[in-house]
Enzyme design. Sequence first.
Site, PDB file in Angstrom:
ATOM      1  N   LYS A  12      -9.496 -27.420   1.198  1.00 20.98           N
ATOM      2  CA  LYS A  12      -9.904 -28.618   1.934  1.00 20.98           C
ATOM      3  C   LYS A  12     -11.433 -28.637   2.101  1.00 20.98           C
ATOM      4  O   LYS A  12     -12.103 -27.629   1.853  1.00 20.98           O
ATOM      5  CB  LYS A  12      -9.176 -28.623   3.285  1.00 20.98           C
ATOM      6  CG  LYS A  12      -7.645 -28.730   3.145  1.00 20.98           C
ATOM      7  CD  LYS A  12      -6.969 -28.654   4.515  1.00 20.98           C
ATOM      8  CE  LYS A  12      -5.469 -28.852   4.420  1.00 20.98           C
ATOM      9  NZ  LYS A  12      -4.806 -28.814   5.755  1.00 20.98           N
ATOM     10  N   TYR A  52      -0.343 -37.436   2.365  1.00 21.85           N
ATOM     11  CA  TYR A  52       0.205 -37.025   3.660  1.00 21.85           C
ATOM     12  C   TYR A  52       1.123 -38.104   4.255  1.00 21.85           C
ATOM     13  O   TYR A  52       1.291 -38.159   5.471  1.00 21.85           O
ATOM     14  CB  TYR A  52      -0.928 -36.707   4.637  1.00 21.85           C
ATOM     15  CG  TYR A  52      -1.505 -35.306   4.480  1.00 21.85           C
ATOM     16  CD1 TYR A  52      -0.695 -34.170   4.511  1.00 21.85           C
ATOM     17  CD2 TYR A  52      -2.884 -35.116   4.310  1.00 21.85           C
ATOM     18  CE1 TYR A  52      -1.236 -32.889   4.385  1.00 21.85           C
ATOM     19  CE2 TYR A  52      -3.417 -33.828   4.179  1.00 21.85           C
ATOM     20  CZ  TYR A  52      -2.578 -32.726   4.221  1.00 21.85           C
ATOM     21  OH  TYR A  52      -3.105 -31.453   4.098  1.00 21.85           O
ATOM     22  N   ASN A 115      -8.005 -25.922   8.831  1.00 16.30           N
ATOM     23  CA  ASN A 115      -7.272 -24.737   8.360  1.00 16.30           C
ATOM     24  C   ASN A 115      -7.441 -24.461   6.862  1.00 16.30           C
ATOM     25  O   ASN A 115      -6.617 -23.811   6.233  1.00 16.30           O
ATOM     26  CB  ASN A 115      -5.803 -24.801   8.783  1.00 16.30           C
ATOM     27  CG  ASN A 115      -5.067 -25.981   8.181  1.00 16.30           C
ATOM     28  OD1 ASN A 115      -5.672 -26.808   7.492  1.00 16.30           O
ATOM     29  ND2 ASN A 115      -3.771 -26.069   8.416  1.00 16.30           N
ATOM     30  N   HIS A 118      -4.411 -26.277   1.630  1.00 14.37           N
ATOM     31  CA  HIS A 118      -3.103 -26.950   1.584  1.00 14.37           C
ATOM     32  C   HIS A 118      -2.242 -26.275   0.530  1.00 14.37           C
ATOM     33  O   HIS A 118      -2.742 -25.860  -0.518  1.00 14.37           O
ATOM     34  CB  HIS A 118      -3.265 -28.432   1.196  1.00 14.37           C
ATOM     35  CG  HIS A 118      -1.959 -29.061   0.797  1.00 14.37           C
ATOM     36  ND1 HIS A 118      -1.063 -29.563   1.721  1.00 14.37           N
ATOM     37  CD2 HIS A 118      -1.358 -29.209  -0.426  1.00 14.37           C
ATOM     38  CE1 HIS A 118       0.019 -30.003   1.081  1.00 14.37           C
ATOM     39  NE2 HIS A 118      -0.136 -29.810  -0.221  1.00 14.37           N
ATOM     40  N   GLU A 129       3.218 -33.904  -5.698  1.00 15.83           N
ATOM     41  CA  GLU A 129       1.787 -33.739  -5.407  1.00 15.83           C
ATOM     42  C   GLU A 129       0.988 -33.511  -6.693  1.00 15.83           C
ATOM     43  O   GLU A 129      -0.100 -34.073  -6.859  1.00 15.83           O
ATOM     44  CB  GLU A 129       1.594 -32.572  -4.422  1.00 15.83           C
ATOM     45  CG  GLU A 129       2.125 -32.921  -3.041  1.00 15.83           C
ATOM     46  CD  GLU A 129       2.156 -31.747  -2.050  1.00 15.83           C
ATOM     47  OE1 GLU A 129       2.617 -31.951  -0.923  1.00 15.83           O
ATOM     48  OE2 GLU A 129       1.721 -30.640  -2.410  1.00 15.83           O
TER      49      GLU A 129
HETATM   50  O1  CDP Z   1      -0.424 -27.856   5.844  1.00 16.62           O
HETATM   51  P1  CDP Z   1       0.961 -27.500   6.308  1.00 16.62           P
HETATM   52  O2  CDP Z   1       2.036 -27.886   5.329  1.00 16.62           O
HETATM   53  O3  CDP Z   1       1.053 -26.057   6.711  1.00 16.62           O
HETATM   54  O4  CDP Z   1       1.223 -28.320   7.674  1.00 16.62           O
HETATM   55  P2  CDP Z   1       1.738 -29.834   7.887  1.00 16.62           P
HETATM   56  O5  CDP Z   1       2.660 -29.816   9.047  1.00 16.62           O
HETATM   57  O6  CDP Z   1       2.221 -30.427   6.607  1.00 16.62           O
HETATM   58  O7  CDP Z   1       0.417 -30.576   8.361  1.00 16.62           O
HETATM   59  C1  CDP Z   1      -0.561 -30.980   7.429  1.00 16.62           C
HETATM   60  C2  CDP Z   1      -1.929 -30.686   7.998  1.00 16.62           C
HETATM   61  O8  CDP Z   1      -2.117 -31.462   9.186  1.00 16.62           O
HETATM   62  C3  CDP Z   1      -2.151 -29.254   8.476  1.00 16.62           C
HETATM   63  O9  CDP Z   1      -2.445 -28.342   7.413  1.00 16.62           O
HETATM   64  C4  CDP Z   1      -3.326 -29.440   9.399  1.00 16.62           C
HETATM   65  O10 CDP Z   1      -4.553 -29.595   8.681  1.00 16.62           O
HETATM   66  C5  CDP Z   1      -3.005 -30.795  10.063  1.00 16.62           C
HETATM   67  N1  CDP Z   1      -2.378 -30.641  11.379  1.00 16.62           N
HETATM   68  C6  CDP Z   1      -3.135 -30.873  12.525  1.00 16.62           C
HETATM   69  O11 CDP Z   1      -4.312 -31.211  12.424  1.00 16.62           O
HETATM   70  N2  CDP Z   1      -2.567 -30.720  13.768  1.00 16.62           N
HETATM   71  C7  CDP Z   1      -1.285 -30.343  13.887  1.00 16.62           C
HETATM   72  N3  CDP Z   1      -0.762 -30.204  15.092  1.00 16.62           N
HETATM   73  C8  CDP Z   1      -0.503 -30.109  12.750  1.00 16.62           C
HETATM   74  C9  CDP Z   1      -1.075 -30.266  11.500  1.00 16.62           C
HETATM   75 MG    MG Z   2       2.640 -29.754   4.705  1.00 10.80          MG
END
Ligand code: CDP
Ligand code: MG
Length: 154
Positions: A12, A52, A115, A118, A129
């Site tokens: 990212k 997303y 974080n 991805h 994707e």
């Molecule tokens: O990336 P990952 O699949 O682990 O998590 P996700 O649930 O698909 O969420 C996508 C992205 O949204 C995360 O990697 C974070 O960058 C962001 N996110 C956030 O900003 N705050 C949260 N409470 C959960 C996710």
């Molecule tokens: Mg995800």
Amino acid sequence: MSSNEQTFIAIKPDGVQRGLVGPIISRFETKGFRLSAIKMCQPGQEHLEKHYSDLSDKPFFRGLISYMNSGPICAMVWEGRDAVKTGRVLLGATNPAASSPGTIRGDFAIDVGRNVCHGSDSVENAQKEIALWFKKDELTSWKSAQNDWIYEKP
Ligand code: CDP
Ligand code: MG
């Protein structure tokens, strides 16, 4: 036991800005996965909203899209046995506060909203994707010279 499973991994904008492209690639490369495709890109809001789309009703969605659109992303396809599941293990938990040390997020990040990487969460989503981020002719398919040393039964 296909050793050709593909996953979509992206570094990212914060990961790019913080000089983590090399270290993150190294985690996947030294694990034994094969790099099938890689490019730097900044695909824009509409593309990121599509990527997303499952999260569009989440309170953090707008912030997530503007974070993802804040600079270049390093988009990659990595291949190997269980690449999707093991790729998520290498990334660590979504919230770096809960990611184990030794994982990418556990070692390189603090805030869930920054974080650094991805990774696809299922084989089906990985295929979607990859199709969203890459054209077919941007993907390579190659047999690593290391294959017989990485897999008992390649
Ligand atoms: O990336 P990952 O699949 O682990 O998590 P996700 O649930 O698909 O969420 C996508 C992205 O949204 C995360 O990697 C974070 O960058 C962001 N996110 C956030 O900003 N705050 C949260 N409470 C959960 C996710
Ligand atoms: Mg995800």
